[in-house]
Design an enzyme around this catalytic site. Sequence first.
Site, mmCIF file in Angstrom:
data_model
loop_
_atom_site.group_PDB
_atom_site.id
_atom_site.type_symbol
_atom_site.label_atom_id
_atom_site.label_comp_id
_atom_site.label_asym_id
_atom_site.label_seq_id
_atom_site.Cartn_x
_atom_site.Cartn_y
_atom_site.Cartn_z
ATOM 1 C CG HIS A 181 -1.776 1.134 1.444
ATOM 2 N ND1 HIS A 181 -2.813 1.458 0.605
ATOM 3 C CD2 HIS A 181 -1.784 2.082 2.418
ATOM 4 C CE1 HIS A 181 -3.407 2.552 1.048
ATOM 5 N NE2 HIS A 181 -2.801 2.960 2.142
HETATM 6 C C1 HEM Z 1 1.779 5.285 6.932
HETATM 7 C C2 HEM Z 1 1.588 4.810 5.784
HETATM 8 C C3 HEM Z 1 0.446 5.070 4.855
HETATM 9 C C4 HEM Z 1 0.451 5.917 3.791
HETATM 10 C C5 HEM Z 1 1.599 6.810 3.328
HETATM 11 C C6 HEM Z 1 -0.837 5.814 3.145
HETATM 12 C C7 HEM Z 1 -1.237 6.520 2.045
HETATM 13 C C8 HEM Z 1 -2.478 6.462 1.457
HETATM 14 C C9 HEM Z 1 -2.905 7.245 0.317
HETATM 15 C C10 HEM Z 1 -2.050 8.263 -0.402
HETATM 16 C C11 HEM Z 1 -4.175 6.915 0.035
HETATM 17 C C12 HEM Z 1 -5.038 7.484 -1.107
HETATM 18 C C13 HEM Z 1 -5.025 6.574 -2.308
HETATM 19 C C14 HEM Z 1 -5.990 7.031 -3.369
HETATM 20 O O1 HEM Z 1 -6.900 7.804 -3.088
HETATM 21 O O2 HEM Z 1 -5.870 6.574 -4.519
HETATM 22 C C15 HEM Z 1 -4.589 5.918 0.988
HETATM 23 C C16 HEM Z 1 -5.830 5.322 1.027
HETATM 24 C C17 HEM Z 1 -6.212 4.378 1.933
HETATM 25 N N1 HEM Z 1 -5.437 3.839 2.939
HETATM 26 FE FE1 HEM Z 1 -3.533 4.367 3.389
HETATM 27 N N2 HEM Z 1 -1.598 4.905 3.834
HETATM 28 C C18 HEM Z 1 -0.852 4.436 4.901
HETATM 29 C C19 HEM Z 1 -1.258 3.510 5.840
HETATM 30 C C20 HEM Z 1 -2.489 2.869 5.847
HETATM 31 C C21 HEM Z 1 -2.889 1.854 6.788
HETATM 32 C C22 HEM Z 1 -2.004 1.323 7.902
HETATM 33 C C23 HEM Z 1 -4.155 1.482 6.468
HETATM 34 C C24 HEM Z 1 -5.043 0.467 7.114
HETATM 35 C C25 HEM Z 1 -4.705 -0.404 7.998
HETATM 36 C C26 HEM Z 1 -4.568 2.257 5.328
HETATM 37 C C27 HEM Z 1 -5.790 2.164 4.706
HETATM 38 C C28 HEM Z 1 -6.194 2.906 3.616
HETATM 39 C C29 HEM Z 1 -7.505 2.828 2.997
HETATM 40 C C30 HEM Z 1 -8.641 1.891 3.433
HETATM 41 C C31 HEM Z 1 -7.511 3.745 1.961
HETATM 42 C C32 HEM Z 1 -8.676 4.067 1.002
HETATM 43 C C33 HEM Z 1 -8.365 3.401 -0.310
HETATM 44 C C34 HEM Z 1 -9.101 2.138 -0.531
HETATM 45 O O3 HEM Z 1 -10.201 1.980 0.007
HETATM 46 O O4 HEM Z 1 -8.584 1.267 -1.268
HETATM 47 N N3 HEM Z 1 -3.525 3.096 4.970
HETATM 48 N N4 HEM Z 1 -3.533 5.661 1.847
#
Ligand code: HEM
Length: 232
Positions: A181
């Site tokens: 991710h």
């Molecule tokens: C610290 C590190 C992390 C970064 C830099 C990060 C970054 C991002 C970014 C940039 C997005 C937007 C993507 C888009 O809109 O196309 C996103 C969406 C998301 N992230 Fe993270 N994330 C991190 C950690 C996590 C963790 C630990 C979780 C869950 C355990 C998580 C769950 C999600 C979810 C559910 C979405 C919505 C996208 C989807 O439903 O597929 N993220 N994240």
Amino acid sequence: MTAKRKPDSPVHRGRPVIVDRYTPAARANHWLTATCLVLLALSGLALFHPSLYFLTSLFGGGQIARSIHPWIGVVLFVSFVGLFLRFWRANLWVPEDGTWLARLRDVLADHEDKLPEVGRYNAGQKIVFWAMSLLIVVLIGSGLAMWDQYFYDYSSIEQKRLAVLAHAVAAVAMICVWIVHLYAAIWVRGTIRAMTRGSVTGGWAWRHHRKWLRELVTGTRGNRRTGPTPAE
Ligand code: HEM
């Protein structure tokens, strides 16, 4: 005679079009979840193997790391439920996702234009979403079964042993899914700002999520007219 465009008109050369993608509440929800996962990984690894015990010093010692680890897990679970409720619908599988996956080679070679138009999330993001959802359920379930301070009587010794194994396997898998991710968010230029500023450029949306952008602009979803899809 051509009408002069005001400098702040919507179509102003040199200034990118900005598209809303996440509300402040969704971003706060996301970053709370992310912070919890990092703290859980660090405190969990510290308790996992003696060679990683030094990580407990980040939490003020072994006893504190051990006692706060499950509580952070509870916060992560509740926070992730919030993310799940916001995004599960947008992560439902559609037939074009199979095509996207089968032609991953084109995605990696930066030939996304040869593929069907992508909605709010692509197949890779959806797989990560559902993998995270499943693993978090396994982690909280096995974690509670091991939390003897409060739930000693609720599981047998055999179930507790199984829970320890399931917890360790799910935690390693979760860290791998998280790395994927994180890598994808950094690799696809312009994605990080979606979660930091809540918006993306029109160029990013056109290139990577064209169907979503079309729906946003025309206010349509599938064959239905639903009004503009707001940032979630
Ligand atoms: C610290 C590190 C992390 C970064 C830099 C990060 C970054 C991002 C970014 C940039 C997005 C937007 C993507 C888009 O809109 O196309 C996103 C969406 C998301 N992230 Fe993270 N994330 C991190 C950690 C996590 C963790 C630990 C979780 C869950 C355990 C998580 C769950 C999600 C979810 C559910 C979405 C919505 C996208 C989807 O439903 O597929 N993220 N994240």
